[in-house]
Write a protein that holds these residues in place. Structure first.
Motif, short mmCIF file in Angstrom:
data_model
loop_
_atom_site.label_atom_id
_atom_site.label_comp_id
_atom_site.label_asym_id
_atom_site.label_seq_id
_atom_site.Cartn_x
_atom_site.Cartn_y
_atom_site.Cartn_z
N LEU A 150 52.00 23.85 35.95
CA LEU A 150 50.70 23.37 35.49
C LEU A 150 49.90 24.43 34.75
N THR A 162 48.53 13.14 44.87
CA THR A 162 47.79 14.33 44.40
C THR A 162 48.47 15.00 43.22
N LYS A 176 48.38 12.68 40.04
CA LYS A 176 47.01 12.63 39.53
C LYS A 176 46.65 13.92 38.81
N THR A 177 47.04 15.05 39.39
CA THR A 177 46.70 16.35 38.81
C THR A 177 47.42 16.58 37.48
N TYR A 178 48.73 16.32 37.46
CA TYR A 178 49.48 16.51 36.22
C TYR A 178 49.08 15.49 35.15
N GLU A 180 46.03 14.37 34.70
CA GLU A 180 44.80 14.92 34.12
C GLU A 180 45.13 16.09 33.19
N ALA A 181 46.06 16.93 33.59
CA ALA A 181 46.40 18.11 32.79
C ALA A 181 47.08 17.71 31.47
N LYS A 212 39.82 24.57 33.99
CA LYS A 212 40.39 23.35 34.56
C LYS A 212 41.65 23.65 35.34
N VAL A 213 42.45 24.59 34.85
CA VAL A 213 43.67 24.97 35.56
C VAL A 213 43.35 25.46 36.97
N TRP A 247 42.66 22.45 39.10
CA TRP A 247 43.90 21.70 39.32
C TRP A 247 44.81 22.41 40.33
N ALA A 287 43.77 21.80 43.79
CA ALA A 287 44.16 20.47 44.25
C ALA A 287 45.62 20.46 44.68
#
Length: 413
Positions: free
Chosen positions: A239, A267, A270-272, A274-275, A288-289, A292, A295
């Motif tokens: 990520l 989780t 959802k995180t990836y 968004e990224a 943001k990283v 993330w 999370a």
């Protein structure tokens, strides 16, 4: 490949809870095993042949591709099962099969099922891509390649216009996040030798995740391998350099985790999601990283490293036998009723207490993995701040629950 031309985010599904969690959190495709002929046959519940239609229907409703993993070593006595499974997958309209055995590849092609080449075939160069392009539309590259090597392969596919059976350029898939095996492309024999339980038949005993003592055979001198589990790699995480991953020209990013819990799937996907979206809309940033990564640390992990993508020669090993997650779940109770007009769920508290302000997790085959914070509750029909073992507890929910859905409290690990 998705219609938006973004890379495809591929999610694991070990059961219906995880499947729904993946669908609810923005995956583009899911991969799953049925019965015993897949590489997670022992570590997860797995689906049955009868589940194929339900899987396909749930995926189709979300415009998500469905991939059946049929990537173990196949023996003669397995062939009739393979044939039946492929025919049922075709009948259910499953998108593709992920295969490593030539018999599976040939059978799938003969009945018109799209084939993806599994990492077990250890694809590491452009000539191998050319060979398998005769049979497959997507190929998972070896986990031991660097991003520079990956980029060279994707560039050659484009330059030489290497196409699969569907007439499109071969798509390249790589692992993006999750558990890593110490063996080359997952081909390990440790548990076969120690327990007669073959990892290559989906029955890994996870010998590599244990602590060992080394003994000098001549002198008897013992060394305990302290501070790290030297055969247990940290979990892969891409990520924080996802921009470089996407720039390498891949089309599919695979998240590992068919043996992990639905909240892990929720989780991580959802995180990836968004990224990936942030990369394409130009808002991917270090700030943001950081959020993330925090999370990702809340769910099961053995610590994170970048694999071989950035050129490291040696692996990074886990310092603990289990998870380094910053949060854990504790069982509280189960769902007993849902009031749709009021959007209220009722739960029977069977173990751990819950109170206003607690972060909870609800899981179920249709519910997936849903998290929220309780801001008000009723206990035995009276407004209350806390519910304990034996209580009937109700509170508003932004999602529907089903009878016997499981209720957990999320606490710091």
């Amino acid at each position: 490949m998705t219609l938006t031309n973004k890379i495809e985010l591929m999610a694991p599904a070990g059961n219906f809870e995880s499947l729904q969690a993946a669908l609810d959190n923005g995956c583009d495709s899911v991969y799953f095993g049925v019965e015993q002929l897949n590489m997670r046959a022992r570590s997860t519940v797995n689906f049955t042949i009868e589940d194929l239609k339900e899987i396909a229907n749930r995926c189709d409703a979300k415009n998500v591709r469905s991939y059946l993993t049929l990537n173990t070593i196949i023996y003669d006595h397995d062939l009739s099962v393979v044939k039946t499974l492929l025919n049922k997958a075709k009948e259910a309209n499953i998108t593709a099969v992920i295969a490593s055995d030539q018999a599976v590849i040939a059978m799938a092609r003969s009945i018109g099922i799209e084939v993806h080449i599994s990492t077990q075939l250890n694809v590491t160069n452009i000539e191998t891509i050319k060979f398998y392009s005769l049979f497959a539309d997507t190929m998972v590259l070896s986990r031991e390649l660097s991003l520079r090597q990956v980029k060279n392969i994707t560039a050659q596919i484009e330059k030489e216009q290497i196409k699969g059976p569907n007439g499109n350029l071969v798509e390249i898939e790589i692992f993006g996040h999750g558990a890593l095996c110490m063996a080359v492309s997952g081909k390990c024999y440790l548990s076969l030798h120690s327990h007669n339980s073959s990892a290559n038949r989906g029955a890994c005993k996870q010998n590599c995740r244990k602590k060992y003592t080394v003994i000098d055979q001549e002198t008897g001198f013992e060394i305990e391998l302290d501070n790290e589990y030297m055969m247990s790699p940290k979990d892969l995480c891409t990520l924080d350099f996802l921009d470089q991953v996407i720039d390498s020209g891949i089309q599919v990013l695979k998240i590992e985790g068919r043996g992990r819990a639905p909240e892990y799937v929720a989780t991580v996907i959802k995180t990836y999601r968004e990224a990936i979206d942030a990369y394409y809309d130009g808002t991917f940033s270090k700030e943001k990283v950081t959020v993330w990564m925090q999370a990702l640390e809340t769910v099961y992990n053995r610590g994170f490293w970048s694999g071989y993508y950035l050129g490291q020669e040696l692996g990074e090993w886990s310092a603990i036998p289990g998870s380094a997650a910053t949060q854990k779940k504790v069982y509280v109770g189960k769902g007993t009723h849902y009031f749709p007009k009021a959007n209220v769920g009722q739960f029977k508290i069977e173990a751990y207490d819950i109170k206003i302000g607690d972060k909870i997790l609800v899981t179920g085959p249709s519910t997936g993995a849903q998290e929220m914070i309780i801001d008000e509750m009723f206990v035995n029909d009276l407004e209350a701040k806390k519910a304990t073992k034996g209580d009937d507890c109700t509170f508003k929910l932004p999602f529907r629950i089903r009878i016997s859905d499981k209720l957990y409290k999320i606490v710091e690990a």
